[in-house]
Design an enzyme around this catalytic site. Structure first.
Site, PDB file in Angstrom:
ATOM      1  N   LYS A 107       4.034  50.668  68.817  1.00 49.59           N
ATOM      2  CA  LYS A 107       3.011  49.722  69.321  1.00 49.59           C
ATOM      3  C   LYS A 107       2.946  49.717  70.835  1.00 49.59           C
ATOM      4  O   LYS A 107       1.874  49.594  71.432  1.00 49.59           O
ATOM      5  CB  LYS A 107       3.296  48.316  68.797  1.00 49.59           C
ATOM      6  N   GLU A 131      -0.412  52.631  61.214  1.00 44.18           N
ATOM      7  CA  GLU A 131      -0.386  51.385  60.436  1.00 44.18           C
ATOM      8  C   GLU A 131       0.881  50.559  60.705  1.00 44.18           C
ATOM      9  O   GLU A 131       0.825  49.326  60.790  1.00 44.18           O
ATOM     10  CB  GLU A 131      -0.467  51.726  58.942  1.00 44.18           C
ATOM     11  N   GLY A 136       4.186  45.457  60.501  1.00 41.85           N
ATOM     12  CA  GLY A 136       5.060  46.180  59.569  1.00 41.85           C
ATOM     13  C   GLY A 136       4.399  46.633  58.289  1.00 41.85           C
ATOM     14  O   GLY A 136       3.532  47.499  58.300  1.00 41.85           O
ATOM     15  N   LYS A 207       0.580  44.177  70.076  1.00 46.73           N
ATOM     16  CA  LYS A 207      -0.116  44.185  68.775  1.00 46.73           C
ATOM     17  C   LYS A 207      -1.519  43.596  68.911  1.00 46.73           C
ATOM     18  O   LYS A 207      -2.464  44.076  68.274  1.00 46.73           O
ATOM     19  CB  LYS A 207       0.702  43.398  67.754  1.00 46.73           C
TER      20      LYS A 207
END
Ligand SMILES: NC(=O)c1ccc[n+]([C@@H]2O[C@H](COP(=O)([O-])OP(=O)(O)OC[C@H]3O[C@@H](n4cnc5c(N)ncnc54)[C@H](OP(=O)(O)O)[C@@H]3O)[C@@H](O)[C@H]2O)c1
Length: 436
Positions: A107, A131, A136, A207
């Site tokens: 990330k 993904e 997670g 994120k």
């Protein structure tokens, strides 16, 4: 059966070792789903001598030369679970330019410089899947990047950091302060020895940048995200939230908006906020993650699950590996980054939000009027005022919740309140989200 799809695994720590285990345990099913077996061509690590327990893999596969491994002709797909900006960026750019698809959980790199990776993927005609980088195990990026591509997303609100959610949930449940709850999180393995990236909101901000970029078809980097952590949240704040029928969560919020000229913008922020107990995110406890998506046609959607941990994260990595392996066999690659909207990021001062403010004030006539005057001067409209006796002597407590206003106006209001001689102290300032 077709010849194997060969993987270079970069990193074999918490996530990487579970990727190896799942590849071993599920090999027959994965081969059937892909139409070809998956094989590990090599595993790059930092320390060859590290004890890796009973990992079901040939020790001869380990190397300390990631670039050499990536460049090998018999490597088709690169799986990166090392983390950090460099040297991961150099490795992944090398792989993608050479036409080798990449699956990564990184990330930090995607949020800081996703553009370089996407450009390299386009140049090499390779897949770039990530993904596992957000929330997670929760399937979230694929729905944003594929399932919702026919819709228009207006807002994404998420709890995307398990450590801080564990700490805030513990504070809410027990009345503990931040330091005490952090200690418990560390003892139980939910917080790292150095918890800065989590408790200061850096992890959630990375994120948030990835989510905003995908949701709004634009490029948002970690530097564009307004970030506040949870270290300043007190037991008194949590008690104030409870008294309002709310709880405090570290939220990542990405929303469409418009500037003064009516031009469409996005605002992306990470900060603690009060949300009503009736909000779907309020019930997300412990170290769980959840993301609430509001789209024009689909309406409200909620994604919930485990946001970290070796096996949950490896599940997301493997899902991506299956997708890129299938693409490879079919001779195709997924559409590259969709950033056509190119929306400007709105400064935090212009973000529209609400504040909950608790004041310890002198208990005498005219106080309410003076306090209300400060709000009026900054054009902040008050939604509710609650008055009660404060802890000590001749003071009283005022609890004020505002209507939506620009964050800068709210911050200036609080600044002026702190300077009033009738205000003994501003005991709690929290943003309020989600219709309390
Ligand atoms: N842990 C989670 O729950 C989680 C969840 C979501 C995403 N992620 C992401 O997944 C990635 C990996 O996280 P992790 O928790 O698995 O990390 P980790 O346990 O620290 O493992 C890192 C691995 O990378 C290897 N490594 C480090 N520097 C290297 C170098 N210069 N060259 C070659 N190998 C190197 C290490 O080798 P040694 O084994 O020899 O030390 C180790 O195997 C990160 O991007 C993280 O943000 C993690």
């Amino acid at each position: 059966m077709t010849s194997p799809v060969r993987l270079a695994l970069l990193g074999c720590g918490t996530v990487g070792s579970d990727v190896v285990r799942l590849l071993h345990e599920q090999s027959a099913d994965l081969a059937a789903r892909i139409g070809a077996p998956l094989e590990i061509a090599g595993i790059a690590v930092r320390r060859l001598g590290r004890d890796r327990g009973d990992l079901p893999v040939d020790p001869a596969l380990f190397t300390t030369d990631p670039l050499g491994l990536i460049k090998r002709d018999d490597v088709d797909v690169v799986v990166e679970v090392v983390g950090g900006i460099e040297p991961a960026r150099t490795w992944l750019v090398e792989a993608l330019r050479a036409g080798k698809s990449v699956v990564t959980a990184n990330k930090a790199l995607l949020a800081e410089d996703g553009a370089t990776l996407h450009d390299a993927a386009a140049e090499g005609g390779a897949d770039l899947y990530y993904e596992a980088s957000v929330a997670g195990a929760i399937p979230l990026l694929r729905p944003l990047r594929e399932s919702l591509h026919g819709d228009r997303i207006n807002r994404v609100t998420g709890i995307v950091n398990g450590t801080t959610n564990f700490i805030l949930s513990a504070m809410d449940a027990t009345g503990a302060g931040f330091a005490e709850a952090l200690e418990e999180a560390t003892e139980l393995g939910y917080a790292e020895a150095d918890p800065t990236a989590d408790v200061e909101g850096f992890d959630a901000a990375a994120k948030a940048a990835i989510l905003a970029s995908l949701a709004f078809h634009t490029r948002v980097t970690a530097a564009d995200v307004h970030r506040e952590g949870i270290t300043e949240v007190t037991a008194a704040d949590v008690a104030s939230a409870k008294a309002m029928g709310c709880t405090i969560k570290l939220l990542c919020i990405a929303a469409r908006g418009a500037d003064a000229a009516g031009r469409e913008t996005v605002s992306v922020r990470v900060h603690p906020a009060m949300i009503p107990l009736t909000h779907p995110l309020a019930g997300v406890g412990d170290a769980f993650n959840a993301v609430f998506v509001e789209a024009e046609a689909a309406g409200q959607l909620m994604f919930y699950g485990r946001g970290a941990g070796g096996a949950p994260t490896a599940s997301a990595v493997l899902g991506d590996v299956v997708a890129v392996a299938r693409n490879r066999l079919a001779g195709v690659h997924a559409a590259s980054e969709s950033a056509y909207a190119d929306l400007p990021v709105r400064p935090m001062g212009e973000a529209l939000t609400r504040y909950h403010i608790s004041l310890d004030v002198a208990d005498r006539p005219g106080v309410l009027e003076a306090v209300a005057g400060v709000f009026a001067r900054h054009e902040v409209s008050i939604a509710t005022v609650r008055q009660g006796p404060a802890g000590g002597g001749s003071d009283a407590e005022l609890v004020i919740v505002t209507h939506v206003a620009p964050d800068a106006a709210l911050a200036a209001t609080v600044g002026e309140l702190r300077g009033l001689d009738i205000v003994r102290s501003v005991t709690s300032v929290l943003r309020v989200e989600g219709g309390a």
